[in-house]
Design a protein around this motif. Structure first.
Motif, short mmCIF file in Angstrom:
data_model
loop_
_atom_site.label_atom_id
_atom_site.label_comp_id
_atom_site.label_asym_id
_atom_site.label_seq_id
_atom_site.Cartn_x
_atom_site.Cartn_y
_atom_site.Cartn_z
N UNK A 298 3.10 -41.49 -16.66
CA UNK A 298 4.01 -41.94 -15.60
C UNK A 298 5.24 -42.63 -16.17
N UNK A 299 4.98 -43.59 -17.07
CA UNK A 299 6.10 -44.46 -17.47
C UNK A 299 7.07 -43.76 -18.41
N UNK A 300 6.62 -42.66 -19.07
CA UNK A 300 7.59 -41.94 -19.92
C UNK A 300 8.74 -41.40 -19.08
N UNK A 301 8.51 -41.29 -17.78
CA UNK A 301 9.57 -40.79 -16.91
C UNK A 301 10.83 -41.64 -17.04
N UNK A 302 10.63 -42.95 -17.19
CA UNK A 302 11.79 -43.84 -17.34
C UNK A 302 12.58 -43.46 -18.60
N UNK A 303 11.85 -43.26 -19.68
CA UNK A 303 12.51 -42.86 -20.92
C UNK A 303 13.19 -41.51 -20.78
N UNK A 304 12.55 -40.61 -20.04
CA UNK A 304 13.13 -39.28 -19.84
C UNK A 304 14.44 -39.37 -19.06
N UNK A 305 14.42 -40.17 -17.98
CA UNK A 305 15.63 -40.31 -17.16
C UNK A 305 16.76 -40.93 -17.97
N UNK A 306 16.42 -42.02 -18.67
CA UNK A 306 17.46 -42.69 -19.48
C UNK A 306 17.96 -41.75 -20.57
N UNK A 307 17.03 -41.04 -21.22
CA UNK A 307 17.42 -40.09 -22.25
C UNK A 307 18.27 -38.97 -21.68
N UNK B 106 2.49 -49.60 -15.37
CA UNK B 106 3.14 -48.29 -15.28
C UNK B 106 3.88 -48.05 -13.97
N UNK B 107 3.39 -48.55 -12.82
CA UNK B 107 4.20 -48.36 -11.61
C UNK B 107 5.55 -49.06 -11.71
N UNK B 108 5.59 -50.19 -12.43
CA UNK B 108 6.86 -50.90 -12.58
C UNK B 108 7.88 -50.00 -13.27
N UNK B 109 7.47 -49.40 -14.40
CA UNK B 109 8.40 -48.54 -15.14
C UNK B 109 8.67 -47.25 -14.38
N UNK B 110 7.60 -46.69 -13.78
CA UNK B 110 7.73 -45.43 -13.05
C UNK B 110 8.69 -45.59 -11.87
N UNK C 165 16.17 -44.49 -10.19
CA UNK C 165 17.31 -43.94 -10.94
C UNK C 165 17.52 -42.47 -10.58
N UNK C 166 16.43 -41.72 -10.50
CA UNK C 166 16.58 -40.29 -10.18
C UNK C 166 17.18 -40.12 -8.80
N UNK C 167 16.66 -40.90 -7.82
CA UNK C 167 17.13 -40.70 -6.45
C UNK C 167 18.60 -41.16 -6.32
N UNK C 168 18.98 -42.20 -7.10
CA UNK C 168 20.35 -42.71 -6.99
C UNK C 168 21.35 -41.77 -7.66
N UNK C 169 20.95 -41.21 -8.82
CA UNK C 169 21.89 -40.40 -9.59
C UNK C 169 21.50 -38.93 -9.62
N UNK C 170 20.76 -38.52 -8.59
CA UNK C 170 20.20 -37.18 -8.61
C UNK C 170 21.26 -36.11 -8.86
N UNK C 171 22.42 -36.23 -8.18
CA UNK C 171 23.44 -35.18 -8.32
C UNK C 171 23.98 -35.11 -9.75
N UNK C 172 24.08 -36.31 -10.37
CA UNK C 172 24.67 -36.33 -11.70
C UNK C 172 23.73 -35.81 -12.78
N UNK C 173 22.42 -36.02 -12.61
CA UNK C 173 21.53 -35.73 -13.74
C UNK C 173 20.84 -34.37 -13.66
N UNK D 3 10.64 -32.94 -7.92
CA UNK D 3 9.55 -31.95 -7.96
C UNK D 3 9.29 -31.49 -9.38
N UNK D 4 10.38 -31.20 -10.08
CA UNK D 4 10.23 -30.72 -11.46
C UNK D 4 9.61 -31.79 -12.34
N UNK D 5 9.99 -33.05 -12.03
CA UNK D 5 9.47 -34.16 -12.82
C UNK D 5 7.96 -34.29 -12.63
N UNK D 6 7.52 -34.14 -11.39
CA UNK D 6 6.11 -34.35 -11.11
C UNK D 6 5.27 -33.13 -11.45
#
Lengths: 251, 370
Positions: free
Chosen positions: B40-49, B95-99, B105-113, B118-121
């Motif tokens: 779950x929490x790697x998602x944060x790293x993935x988004x930032x990356x 992990x929910x904190x990081x997730x 972040x995804x929902x806020x910057x969805x258009x940009x990234x 769905x793909x993430x999950x």
């Protein structure tokens, strides 16, 4: 008592969250002797053994093994943890557990070979488990598990053997096997420090004794310090088997 | 079958085996749930990356996400070590904190990234063949396959080279420490491997379903063998089975490939749980039934011995009486008699009377003198 000290502990204090588990311990363990560490539950017996090999953080004091820091003499020390400290359902065989004793000498990456295997078989013979070498470890009785741990320590070929409750819940046959091995270790001039629970067998099995209850009450030869008075001081009056040992405790 | 179909299947197998191998040690170290936290929490790293690299398979993103996974493990331990919370609660807090930060972040910057939830999950293994590695015009295959292939190789190398250290630190951390193999070093080295594997698998099967591929095959293999090397081999084999059957079920039913792979790893586990030769549930029931019959047969022989050569035998040694005497149900008594006959313990004479054979007499005596 002129033999050189194998373990030298000065002013050792160990605390868990401001709560002292061992308080200002001074202790020397002489070479070539079998030393028992006795005391009530929560006296810090296991902690004392673990602090010798740096398994618990030390709040104050100094521990020397063979005159040096433990890190420098790892290979000369064999540690036998409590049997219950590992998962006996782990997918491995008896000989494989015994071989783990050789890992320290091998160092990183190198695997045990024919020489280590031969030593492991020999150690299993000493504890009477040669027929069990390929057995899955979950199929062993408690006494057999303890003997596997003992065999694992034997192949380390150490100068000092630290054992945490080697007689805990074992059958008569295992107890005899362990005592035989301890005596053999002593014959070779090596040293054993064992946490021990059954007070009545202390005079029979051990040369020296450490009476511990957070502080050290007494230590030295069994004839000198394993007295009713010291036992009362250690156990706070509620001495298990006091009647049984009182007669033997007096020289 | 097209090349793309083959590439997807190859990727599915590489992901499954790559997850199953570290999964073996996760299961043995009782850290199955930590894999859930990491995935779950790697998602944060993935988004930032992704903000920085804008490419899901870039090494920078893999590195950032792996670091988040290791950070999760460290935070869980830190929280647990305060002794204010238990370990399971610490996992559920971290992990929910990081997730959740990642989700925001995804929902806020969805258009940009260009990274949709769905793909993430669930991953997008079906699209893997479209993103390819090309060097000076030459096509070298799907990027995911290269990434996951490298991670599978890393797992194979680490587990082979450090097999002894991993085994020792897992079985007896105290001894590992005493012998100079820092359990903390082994632990964090291994958790880095798990995190990197989860990141690589994320691209294919999404962040959640990774857990199924990491835990179900080893948990199933654990019921089939009691040797560590065989456990690793079997886990890889069962992971492969789940991956391939999952792919074909997904095709036949036109559903998510990742979801189907995870489901099939559950089905494989369930099948093994039921039908494993020694430790399976069916085998356990059969062996209990056999023991019950064997015990009842011995009871029968002792009963017959007791009345042997006595006038009472005429009454006591009949099938109808046994039902009453032992309170055996109507169909159990004939089965016991059949079992005892087959074992050569008793014979039935012409008059319907049960008699002990010499073997049965000996068994009964042995039982009574125990």
């Amino acid at each position: 008592m002129s033999a050189p000290a194998v373990v030298e502990i000065d002013d050792l204090t160990v605390a868990y969250r401001q709560h002292p588990v061992l308080w200002d311990i001074d202790l020397t363990v002489r070479a070539g002797a079998l030393t028992a560490v006795v005391g009530p539950n929560g006296a810090g017996k296991t902690t004392l053994v673990k602090s010798i090999i740096g398994l618990v953080p030390v709040a104050a004091g100094r521990v020397r093994v063979l005159g040096r820091r433990y890190r420098e003499v790892r290979r000369e020390v064999a540690y036998v943890p409590q049997r219950g400290s590992v998962d006996w359902d782990f997918p491995t065989s008896v000989i494989d557990v015994v071989l783990m004793g050789s890992y320290g000498a091998l160092g990183w990456i190198r695997r045990p070979g024919a020489r280590e295997r031969a030593a492991a078989v020999e150690a299993l013979e000493k504890v009477g488990l040669e027929a069990f070498r390929d057995r899955q470890i979950s199929q062993l009785s408690g006494g057999q598990q303890q003997r596997v741990f003992l065999a694992r320590a034997l192949i380390q070929n150490a100068q000092l053997y630290l054992m945490d409750e080697p007689f805990q819940g074992v059958d008569a046959r295992t107890e005899r096997a362990i005592v035989d091995v301890l005596k053999e270790i002593r014959t070779q001039g090596r040293t054993v420090v064992a946490v021990h629970h059954a007070l009545q067998s202390v005079p029979e099995y051990f040369d020296d004794v450490v009476l511990l209850n957070v502080r050290k009450v007494a230590s030295g030869g069994v004839e000198d310090v394993f007295t009713e008075e010291n036992l009362r001081a250690t156990y706070g009056g509620r001495v298990p088997f006091l009647q049984a040992v009182a007669g033997q405790g007096e020289p | 079958m097209t090349v793309a179909d083959l590439e997807i299947q190859l990727l599915a197998v590489v992901v499954a085996v790559g997850c199953a191998l570290p999964g073996v040690f996760l299961v043995l170290r009782r850290m199955a749930l930590v894999s859930d936290a990491i995935s779950h929490s790697i998602l944060l790293g993935i988004v930032l990356g992704f903000f920085i690299a804008e490419d899901i398979t870039s090494p920078l993103l893999v590195g950032a996400a792996t670091a988040t996974g290791v950070l999760t493990v460290a935070l869980v331990e830190l929280l647990h070590r305060t002794r204010r919370v238990k370990e399971d609660a610490a996992i559920a807090l971290v992990f929910p904190a990081l997730f959740s930060i990642a989700v925001i972040l995804i929902s806020r910057f969805a258009e940009d990234v260009h990274l949709d939830l769905d793909a993430v999950l669930l991953g997008e293994i079906a699209f893997a063949p479209f993103r390819r590695v090309q060097i000076s015009g030459a096509d070298l295959g799907p990027r995911s396959l290269w990434l996951m292939g490298a991670l599978l190789a890393a797992n194979l190398i680490v587990i082979t080279v450090f097999f002894k250290e991993l085994k020792l630190a897992t079985f007896d951390a105290g001894l590992a420490h005493a012998l100079g193999f820092s359990p903390a070093l082994v632990h964090y080295g291994f958790m880095t491997l798990v995190s990197a594997t989860a990141v690589g698998a994320f691209d294919a099967v999404g962040s959640i379903l990774v857990v199924a591929l990491m835990i179900a095959p080893p948990a199933a293999a654990y019921l089939l063998t009691n040797r560590l090397p065989r456990l690793l081999l079997l886990s890889g084999a069962l992971g492969t089975l789940a991956a391939l059957s999952g792919y074909w079920v997904a095709r036949a039913a036109d559903v998510s490939i990742a979801g189907s792979m995870a489901s099939m790893s559950g089905v494989v586990f369930l099948a093994v749980l039921l039908f494993a030769p020694d430790r399976g549930i069916v085998a356990g029931m059969r062996s209990r039934a056999r023991q019950k019959l064997a015990f009842a047969s011995v009871m029968l022989t002792t009963h017959l011995l007791h009345h042997e050569g006595d006038p009472s035998a005429e009454r006591e040694s009949r099938e109808a009486h046994l039902q009453e005497h032992f309170r055996w149900s109507g169909d159990f008594a004939p089965r016991v008699i059949w079992h005892a006959e087959r074992q050569g313990l008793i014979v039935r004479d012409g008059g319907g009377l049960l008699r002990l054979t010499p073997l049965g007499r000996e068994a009964a005596r042995h039982q009574m003198t125990r």
